[in-house]
Design an enzyme around this catalytic site. Structure first.
Site, PDB file in Angstrom:
ATOM      1  CG  HIS A  67      -1.921   1.151   1.440  1.00 13.85           C
ATOM      2  ND1 HIS A  67      -3.275   1.024   1.603  1.00 13.85           N
ATOM      3  CD2 HIS A  67      -1.732   2.564   1.141  1.00 13.85           C
ATOM      4  CE1 HIS A  67      -3.857   2.009   1.612  1.00 13.85           C
ATOM      5  NE2 HIS A  67      -2.854   3.193   1.361  1.00 13.85           N
ATOM      6  CG  HIS A  98      -9.923   4.485   3.251  1.00 15.70           C
ATOM      7  ND1 HIS A  98      -8.558   5.344   3.530  1.00 15.70           N
ATOM      8  CD2 HIS A  98     -10.633   5.101   4.298  1.00 15.70           C
ATOM      9  CE1 HIS A  98      -8.697   6.305   4.525  1.00 15.70           C
ATOM     10  NE2 HIS A  98      -9.954   6.093   5.083  1.00 15.70           N
TER      11      HIS A  98
HETATM   12  O1  DOR Z   1      -3.665   9.606   5.712  1.00 16.69           O
HETATM   13  C1  DOR Z   1      -3.692   9.381   4.294  1.00 16.69           C
HETATM   14  N1  DOR Z   1      -3.337   9.807   3.373  1.00 16.69           N
HETATM   15  N2  DOR Z   1      -4.701   8.403   4.157  1.00 16.69           N
HETATM   16  C2  DOR Z   1      -5.275   8.130   3.179  1.00 16.69           C
HETATM   17  O2  DOR Z   1      -6.392   7.291   3.069  1.00 16.69           O
HETATM   18  C3  DOR Z   1      -4.865   8.835   1.809  1.00 16.69           C
HETATM   19  C4  DOR Z   1      -3.573   9.343   1.986  1.00 16.69           C
HETATM   20  C5  DOR Z   1      -3.080  10.353   0.854  1.00 16.69           C
HETATM   21  O3  DOR Z   1      -3.172  10.057  -0.261  1.00 16.69           O
HETATM   22  O4  DOR Z   1      -2.534  11.434   1.356  1.00 16.69           O
HETATM   23 ZN    ZN Z   2      -3.377   5.154   1.621  1.00 17.22          ZN
END
Ligand code: DOR
Ligand code: ZN
Length: 349
Positions: A17, A142
């Site tokens: 991820h 998510h």
């Molecule tokens: O903290 C996060 N940042 N959670 C996410 O689901 C997306 C990610 C991002 O793309 O910055």
């Molecule tokens: Zn993410």
């Protein structure tokens, strides 16, 4: 795995991820990941989300071209599609046939960074999910509800109750990765689910609890989504990651944002960990007295779940105190990494 007091050699890991962004930002952050990992699942939440196989192919080419000379051929991006209310079953067939799209990502609309085009109601995707089940393409979730009436710390737990349980019942053969789990509830759900359900765990959720958000003042660089939870949840994550249960594997969710967008009246969610991903995981596993379990979590279980071959080469982490830089370059701006200006006791050779 061979382990001595001073070093740890394990099969080269994969990051299941990862956010790489695009353009100059991509060029700046990609080398950190490509140095440590053989492959990474690349999130599709670009400013213009990766909603078609064609877009995934173009993004793949941009990622590969952004690799510095010395890392060419050593790193493989595994692409994903961004699920929307309008993703058609035929797009899933195209994705499967492309050979480069490995999974489809579900962002509930409004849940996080660049999720506006996400799914407003999961029932709108049932035909597409049925095709994914048929084509055996994993769904990456998510797992947070977006209902503003739900406390931000409860959004993962409520997502399990309101969405995930029903989803696993309706599509029992669909492989699902519950991404970046942050709660004891999520760990329990995954453990008692079928073999089709797995989860990734980030280094920052293994190392920090929600106190880190308010350590002597508000700490925007510890803000991510799902948000850090209380210590009892961190303990459950650490237990799951170090248990040897193959349902839990490594996914950094390294998510870079420029300093000016983090230190802001409405700061972006995301923690950058790619600069020291394996060192951070090693710190967490060492804390739990479970360094011997790091290899399964980082290098075997994810590949097995995705039905990809395990890597055959190795990396070595040395026991060595080093200081993480205060900041890194980020497309003409500044990127503050996790543990900036702090010491770590493992270093990849
Ligand atoms: O903290 C996060 N940042 N959670 C996410 O689901 C997306 C990610 C991002 O793309 O910055
Ligand atoms: Zn993410």
């Amino acid at each position: 795995m061979s382990s001595f007091l001073t070093h740890l050699t394990i099969t080269r890991p994969d990051d299941w991820h990862l956010h790489l962004r695009d353009g100059e930002q991509l060029k700046d952050v990609l080398p950190y990941t490509a140095r440590q990992f053989a492959r990474a699942i690349i999130m599709p939440n670009l400013r213009a989300p990766v909603v078609t196989t064609e877009m995934a192919q173009a993004y793949y080419t941009r990622v590969v071209s952004a690799l510095p000379e010395e890392l060419r051929g050593q790193f493989q991006p595994l692409m994903t599609l961004y699920l929307t209310d309008n993703t058609q079953p035929s797009e899933i067939v195209r994705a499967k046939n492309s050979g480069i799209v490995q999974a489809v990502k579900l962002y509930p609309a409004g849940a996080t960074t660049h999720s506006d085009a996400g799914v407003t109601d999961i029932s709108k995707c049932f035909e597409t999910l049925a095709e994914m089940e048929k084509q055996d393409i994993p769904l990456l979730v998510h797992g947070e509800v977006t209902d503003p009436d739900i406390d931000v710390f409860d959004r993962e737990k409520i997502f399990i109750e309101r969405v995930l349980i029903a989803l696993t019942q309706r599509f029992p053969q669909l492989r699902i990765v519950f991404e970046h789990v942050t709660t004891r509830d999520a760990v329990e759900f995954v453990k008692q689910s079928s073999v089709k359900i797995a989860a990734t765990i980030t280094a920052h959720h293994l190392l920090l609890n929600r106190n880190a958000l308010f350590q002597g003042g508000i700490r925007p660089h510890h803000y991510c989504l799902p948000i850090l939870k209380r210590e009892t949840h961190r303990q459950a994550l650490l237990q799951a990651a170090t248990s040897g249960n193959a349902k839990f594997f490594l996914g950094t969710d390294s998510a870079p944002h420029a300093l000016m967008n983090k230190e802001h009246s409405c700061g972006c969610a995301g923690i950058f960990t790619a600069h020291a991903a394996m060192e951070l995981y090693a710190a967490a596993f060492e804390q739990a007295g479970a360094l011997d379990r790091l290899e399964g979590f980082a290098s075997f279980f994810g590949a097995d779940f995705y039905r990809l071959p395990r890597n055959t080469n190795t990396i070595t982490l040395q026991q060595k105190v080093w200081m993480i830089p205060k900041q890194y370059a980020f497309a003409g701006e500044v990127l503050v990494p996790l543990y900036a200006n702090a010491e770590l006791s493992w270093k990849m050779g």
